[in-house]
Design a protein around this motif. Structure first.
Motif, PDB file in Angstrom:
ATOM      1  N   LYS A  86       0.791  -1.127  -0.066  1.00 32.17           N
ATOM      2  CA  LYS A  86       0.222   0.053   0.020  1.00 32.17           C
ATOM      3  C   LYS A  86       0.694   1.186   0.090  1.00 32.17           C
ATOM      4  O   LYS A  86       0.207   2.504  -0.221  1.00 32.17           O
ATOM      5  N   SER A  87       2.087   1.161   0.293  1.00 36.19           N
ATOM      6  CA  SER A  87       2.942   2.306   0.197  1.00 36.19           C
ATOM      7  C   SER A  87       3.844   2.295  -1.006  1.00 36.19           C
ATOM      8  O   SER A  87       4.543   3.129  -1.481  1.00 36.19           O
ATOM      9  N   ARG A  88       3.765   1.295  -1.923  1.00 34.56           N
ATOM     10  CA  ARG A  88       4.617   0.937  -3.112  1.00 34.56           C
ATOM     11  C   ARG A  88       6.030   1.161  -2.774  1.00 34.56           C
ATOM     12  O   ARG A  88       6.575   1.882  -3.567  1.00 34.56           O
ATOM     13  N   LYS A  95      -1.845   4.358  -0.171  1.00 32.41           N
ATOM     14  CA  LYS A  95      -3.386   4.143  -0.536  1.00 32.41           C
ATOM     15  C   LYS A  95      -3.802   3.683   0.818  1.00 32.41           C
ATOM     16  O   LYS A  95      -3.780   2.772   1.269  1.00 32.41           O
ATOM     17  N   ASP A 123      -6.451   2.676   2.026  1.00 31.41           N
ATOM     18  CA  ASP A 123      -8.068   1.873   1.985  1.00 31.41           C
ATOM     19  C   ASP A 123      -8.059   1.302   3.083  1.00 31.41           C
ATOM     20  O   ASP A 123      -7.315   1.060   4.021  1.00 31.41           O
ATOM     21  N   GLU A 141     -15.775  -1.008   0.089  1.00 34.43           N
ATOM     22  CA  GLU A 141     -14.637  -0.164   0.748  1.00 34.43           C
ATOM     23  C   GLU A 141     -15.207   0.916   2.038  1.00 34.43           C
ATOM     24  O   GLU A 141     -14.729   0.993   2.805  1.00 34.43           O
ATOM     25  N   TRP A 199      -4.538  -5.410  -5.846  1.00 32.67           N
ATOM     26  CA  TRP A 199      -3.589  -4.319  -5.166  1.00 32.67           C
ATOM     27  C   TRP A 199      -2.389  -4.384  -5.910  1.00 32.67           C
ATOM     28  O   TRP A 199      -1.514  -3.512  -5.414  1.00 32.67           O
ATOM     29  N   GLN A 218      -7.361  -3.008 -12.650  1.00 31.55           N
ATOM     30  CA  GLN A 218      -8.176  -2.383 -11.513  1.00 31.55           C
ATOM     31  C   GLN A 218      -9.304  -3.211 -11.466  1.00 31.55           C
ATOM     32  O   GLN A 218      -9.755  -4.036 -12.239  1.00 31.55           O
ATOM     33  N   ARG A 239      -0.076  10.673   0.807  1.00 33.31           N
ATOM     34  CA  ARG A 239      -1.242  10.081   0.353  1.00 33.31           C
ATOM     35  C   ARG A 239      -1.410  10.082  -1.350  1.00 33.31           C
ATOM     36  O   ARG A 239      -0.923  10.689  -1.889  1.00 33.31           O
ATOM     37  N   GLN A 240      -2.182   8.837  -1.559  1.00 31.10           N
ATOM     38  CA  GLN A 240      -1.953   8.743  -3.148  1.00 31.10           C
ATOM     39  C   GLN A 240      -2.856   9.732  -3.688  1.00 31.10           C
ATOM     40  O   GLN A 240      -4.155   9.686  -3.337  1.00 31.10           O
ATOM     41  N   GLU A 270      -2.045   6.965  -9.295  1.00 29.49           N
ATOM     42  CA  GLU A 270      -2.542   5.461  -9.059  1.00 29.49           C
ATOM     43  C   GLU A 270      -1.549   4.489  -9.289  1.00 29.49           C
ATOM     44  O   GLU A 270      -1.438   3.506  -9.040  1.00 29.49           O
TER      45      GLU A 270
END
Lengths: 633, 362
Positions: free
Chosen positions: A347-349, A418, A420, A492, A572, A629, B78-79, B84
């Motif tokens: 989620k942080s890439r 991200k 989420d 979500e 993801w 996606q 934050r994205q 994306e």
């Protein structure tokens, strides 16, 4: 000739065999007592104690958990490629022993969440009683039973097995294995759990009430408690056996079944975490088994392990018990550390910061975990010289834990976050677990522990660690792998609502407990002094809201599983191998075993490749602009 | 990829650091301002409360720091729409940084441990000079008994604890059945009462008054109700109390007396039932038993209107003196204190029996 339904494994035969187990207990007790010249010949307690061991085993045999081994033991030709009972064909498959790690994983997760709801409901009952001083809903005996069963169920039948369930599902996929090393042992491990759970809950129907000595079941209180205690003593054996068998399975799977090229330092951290946890389980769990066997022998056969009048040593119980139960805290944390590492990287890439340190710190926690048990005994009256060394080791174990926290923070630094639902729970875990860790360091300091041990400060600390810590990681993990497990996406918006309501009411429930604890409110009491009335009412109200917030989760999971939008294989854009197969994965995971050529978190590195799939496709970070996606149906 | 856009703004970092510092300071002030502990009732309490303050000062910045970084990352990195498919910079590690955040916490923790060890030895130290009082404490389901030795060697026991202000007292703690835990929150010290061994601790009470004695270790059905009182008396009153109790003991059945000077020889049975006897700490019957006449509704023990209906005074007396001889259905053995014969004078006992016999006859 027996009817077909009794000759073939299944629920009919299991029911019949359970009856057979009870009959066996009667016969054994009658025979033994008659043989030894006891009168009256029948003793209800003796029969019950034997039946509590025999009936579950007979049940498991009837259900077919041992069928293959009996077949093999009887000398018939082995069936090495027998895959009957592998994979689910309909929802009914989940009610039978199955050798597919994915089916077992879901069995584990769903069963343990059932126990979460049961344990949570017991907490609500307790908080209802504690909302006001004096007695309102339950009598003191029932209250003691409620908190004892609450803790035992949530520890032995929720936190420990749900981690085993999540790992059961994703770990073989992550290391590129077709299944666990011992699929039939895996099936048995799962089926031992409902047995343990039923035993613990059934204790409420025992004559004299349920076991009421706390989940710690300190002797000699547990020696002298009514027969309901034995439901715990024996239930723990089944839960413990399950846990040991699973851990062995994980160890062998991780050591021997990694895909070619997956060296230990190319393993995702979840695999590292479960490797460390399994080491802890295999070494530590026999100790709680021993402590409970000693209690059983004391009760049933008049041994004097913990009977001071007969020369027994009361403190020995606590030493043996905590030699398991302190490491057990890490058994309930380390898999969660693994989950958080996966989620934060994806989620942080970004690659996990200090990957090797993260792995080594897990091992450091395993080693140090065995050197801190006596901090639970600072006021127990044990020999006093051991306290200061134990204080130092207890404080020092915060160092590897701190390394992990700092590494996670560094992983997020300059990432592309991200936010989420899985990520929110991961961040919630980071802050709440830090708070629990800090109060843990405070508790290492002996003079403070002397004052706050056995108070609500401890209740607050343990819930910050196990709820704000473990449960937040479990939620994070369930949301994160939900698409992989079910093939559907969760809602979500409901997920976020669940996070925020849980986060807010969790703090409203447990933070004030620090205050009343330091102020002198003891734990495990059905009643308390007037001066704590205000805070207790506030805590109770917050806890009801916390309980309700769980329903959002349950609703989201059930509805999304039935009719959520279809999930793509890698929603993801994660690198680890479990996301490279369809959601849900095929029965044997990979058509052909992949080859691993790089690390598991190489986000942002041009040209990095984690693995190569059978069709020559490379597992590489999704290049910009081409990511798949989740589709909407 | 995207390394440029992911650089945190310098002013944002400074701002967060400033906010973090302010919040740490505020957090520490709140932590120190909150009145966490019950009143400081012993010299030990002072040391322990100071240790707590030090721990709060060390802890708050760590929590605020972690939270600040989490919130900063959530806000700053934050994205955003259009990002994306952006990745963060591939930072794998930084040995210098990792060594620093291993070494600094380790040093901090070892220092704290050293300080805590000093505090521990201080609070457990015997008084340098002067004699130490000793009280033998016995826990049982579900009451505490305190045994004293008078100046002339006479022993007597009570169920309410009496100690002397300003003088170190050492408690030798035993248990008759299961593990209990002897704790007076105002004194901060506690120790388990363990069957088979004698444990101990000492405190020097500094404040006169009445404080709760709490059982902190789960000991069964009546655990929550195992509460008595500790009376801290000034030295002269303590000496006088000691004197009276010794005489009471040697005289056998002398008039009752307590520290506050309440009880008289012609004991009031109803008062004993509803309030107990302060001096010796005989607990009130009504705390556990329902009795319509007394207006009590305790349910830990049997409802006396039912259990004693039709029994004569002798039977009632036998049930008080030896509660385990006859147990009402549905209740366990060893729950009612078995020491009323010691903690009540014969006069009190007779008055109590007369009262109960009258009340249950109605």
């Amino acid at each position: 000739m027996l009817p077909d339904s009794l000759r073939h494994a299944g629920w009919t035969r299991a029911t019949f065999f359970t009856g057979l187990g009870i009959a066996f207990a009667y016969a054994l007790s009658l025979g033994a007592r008659a043989g030894l010249g006891y009168d009256p010949v029948l003793d209800g307690e003796a029969v019950l104690q034997v039946a509590l061991i025999a009936a579950p085993l007979f049940f498991l045999v009837g259900l077919g958990c041992f069928d293959y081994w009996f077949y093999w033991a009887s000398g018939r030709p082995a069936r090495p490629e027998d895959h009957s009972g592998h994979g689910a064909t309909s929802w009914k498959s989940y009610f039978y022993p199955n050798t597919d790690h994915k089916v077992i994983g879901i069995q584990y997760v769903v069963t343990s969440f059932f126990f979460l709801l049961v344990g949570g409901l017991m907490a609500m009952l307790m908080r209802a009683e504690l909302a006001q001083p004096g007695r309102q809903f339950v009598d003191p005996g029932t209250f003691n039973g409620l908190f004892s069963v609450h803790a035992s169920i949530l520890i032995f039948l929720f936190i420990i097995p749900v981690f085993a369930g999540l790992a059961n599902y994703v770990l073989p996929l992550m290391i590129g294995a077709p299944d666990m090393a011992f699929p039939r042992l895996n099936a048995l491990s799962f089926w031992l759990l409902p047995v343990a759970g039923v035993l613990m809950m059934a204790s409420f129907f025992a004559p004299g009430g349920s076991f009421a000595s706390g989940w710690t079941a300190y002797a000699p209180l547990s020696n002298s408690a009514p027969i309901g205690q034995v439901f715990f003593t024996i239930g723990v054996q089944f839960a413990g056996a399950s846990s040991i068998a699973t851990a062995l399975n994980f160890l062998v799977t991780i050591i021997t079944m990694r895909a070619p090229g997956m060296s230990f330092f190319r393993m995702p951290l979840l695999v590292w975490a479960n490797f460390s946890t399994s080491l802890l389980v295999v070494i530590a769990t026999p100790f709680i088994a021993a402590s409970q066997f000693f209690v059983l022998l004391d009760r049933a056969l008049g041994f004097n392990f913990f009977n001071a009048a007969g020369g027994g040593d009361v403190l020995m119980y606590q030493h043996v018990f905590w030699f398991y139960s302190h490491p057990a805290v890490y058994i309930m944390m380390l898999p969660g550390f693994g989950i958080i590492s996966e989620i934060l990287a994806v989620k942080s890439r970004k690659p996990i910061f200090g990957y090797r340190m993260m792995a080594f710190s897990l091992l450091a926690i395993v080693v140090l975990g065995f050197t801190v048990w006596a901090h639970h005994m600072f006021v127990s009256g044990m020999q006093s010289w051991i306290r200061v060394p134990m204080m130092i080791t207890t404080a020092i174990i915060a160092v590897p834990t701190g390394i992990k926290i700092f590494s996670w923070l560094a992983t997020m630094w300059r990432g592309v976050l991200k936010l989420d639902t899985p990520m929110l729970f991961a961040l919630g875990f980071l802050t709440m677990f830090t708070l629990g860790g800090i109060s843990g360091v405070m508790l290492a300091m002996i003079p403070l522990t002397i004052h706050v041990s056995d108070t609500y400060f401890i209740v607050a600390h343990i819930h910050y660690v196990l709820f704000g810590g473990s449960l937040f990681t479990i939620y994070a993990g369930v949301y994160y792998w939900f698409p992989k497990m079910t093939g559907r996406m969760f809602d979500e918006r409901l997920g976020k609502l669940h996070f925020w309501s849980t986060f807010v009411f969790f703090n409203a429930t447990f933070a004030p407990m620090h205050l009343i604890g330091v102020d002198g409110m003891p734990r495990r009491v059905a009643d308390y002094a007037e001066k704590y009335a205000g805070w207790n009412l506030a805590i109770s109200l917050a806890s009801f809201a916390l309980g309700l917030s769980t329903l959002i989760f349950v609703y989201n999971m059930v509805v999304s599983w039935r009719g959520g939008p279809r999930a793509v294989s890698n929603p993801w854009r994660a690198l680890t191998l479990e996301w490279q197969v369809t959601s849900p994965p095929p029965v044997f995971n990979f058509d052909r075993i992949p080859t691993v050529v790089g690390g598991p978190y190489e986000y942002g590195i041009p040209g990095a490749v984690h693995g190569i799939l059978h069709d020559g496709a490379e597992v590489a970070p999704t290049p910009a602009g081409t990511a798949a996606q989740p589709s909407k149906e | 990829m995207g390394g440029e856009t992911r650089k945190p703004r310098r002013e944002a970092i400074l701002l967060t650091a400033a906010i973090g510092l302010v919040l740490s300071a505020v957090g520490i002030l709140i932590g120190l301002w909150i009145d966490w502990f019950p009143a400081q009732g012993s010299t030990q309490a002072d040391d322990i409360d100071t240790l707590w303050d030090v721990l709060v000062i060390c802890s708050v910045p760590i929590f605020v720091g972690v939270t600040a970084v989490v919130l900063f990352c959530a806000r700053e990195f934050r994205q955003k729409p259009g990002e994306e498919h952006l990745d963060g910079p591939p930072i794998h590690g930084n040995t210098k940084l990792e060594v620093v955040w291993t070494a600094i916490p380790a040093l901090m923790l070892v220092t704290l441990c050293g300080y805590a060890a000093v505090v521990l030895s201080n609070i457990e130290e015997a008084p340098a000079s002067g004699q130490e009082n000793r009280v033998a404490v016995t826990g049982e389901q579900f009451t505490w008994t305190f045994e004293y030795t008078g100046a002339d060697g006479t022993k007597f026991s009570t169920n309410q604890l009496y100690v002397e202000q300003g003088k170190s007292v050492r408690f030798d703690v035993r248990s008759k059945d299961v593990i209990h835990d002897f704790w007076v929150p105002e004194w901060r010290m506690k120790i388990d009462a363990v069957p088979g061994i004698t444990t101990n601790y000492r405190v020097t009470p500094t404040k006169t008054g009445i404080y709760p004695v709490v059982c902190a270790e789960l000991c069964g059905l009546g655990h929550a109700f195992m509460r008595q009182s500790a009376h801290v008396l000034p030295p002269e009153k303590y000496a006088a109390w000691m004197q009276r109790m010794t005489e009471r003991q040697t005289a056998g059945a002398a008039p009752a007396a307590d520290g506050a000077g309440g009880q008289t020889a012609s004991a009031d049975g109803k008062a004993v039932f509803t309030q107990g006897v302060g001096a010796t700490g005989a607990t009130a019957c009504g705390a556990c038993h329902a009795l319509a006449d007394a207006g009590t509704s305790g349910a830990t023990g049997p409802n006396l209107d039912e259990a004693l209906a039709g029994q004569d005074a002798a039977a009632i007396k036998a049930s008080i003196v030896d509660p385990n001889a006859k147990i009402t259905d549905g209740f366990g053995e060893g729950i009612m204190p078995a020491n009323y014969a010691e903690t009540l004078t014969p006069a009190e006992l007779d008055a109590l029996v007369r009262y109960i016999a009258d009340a249950t006859k109605k």
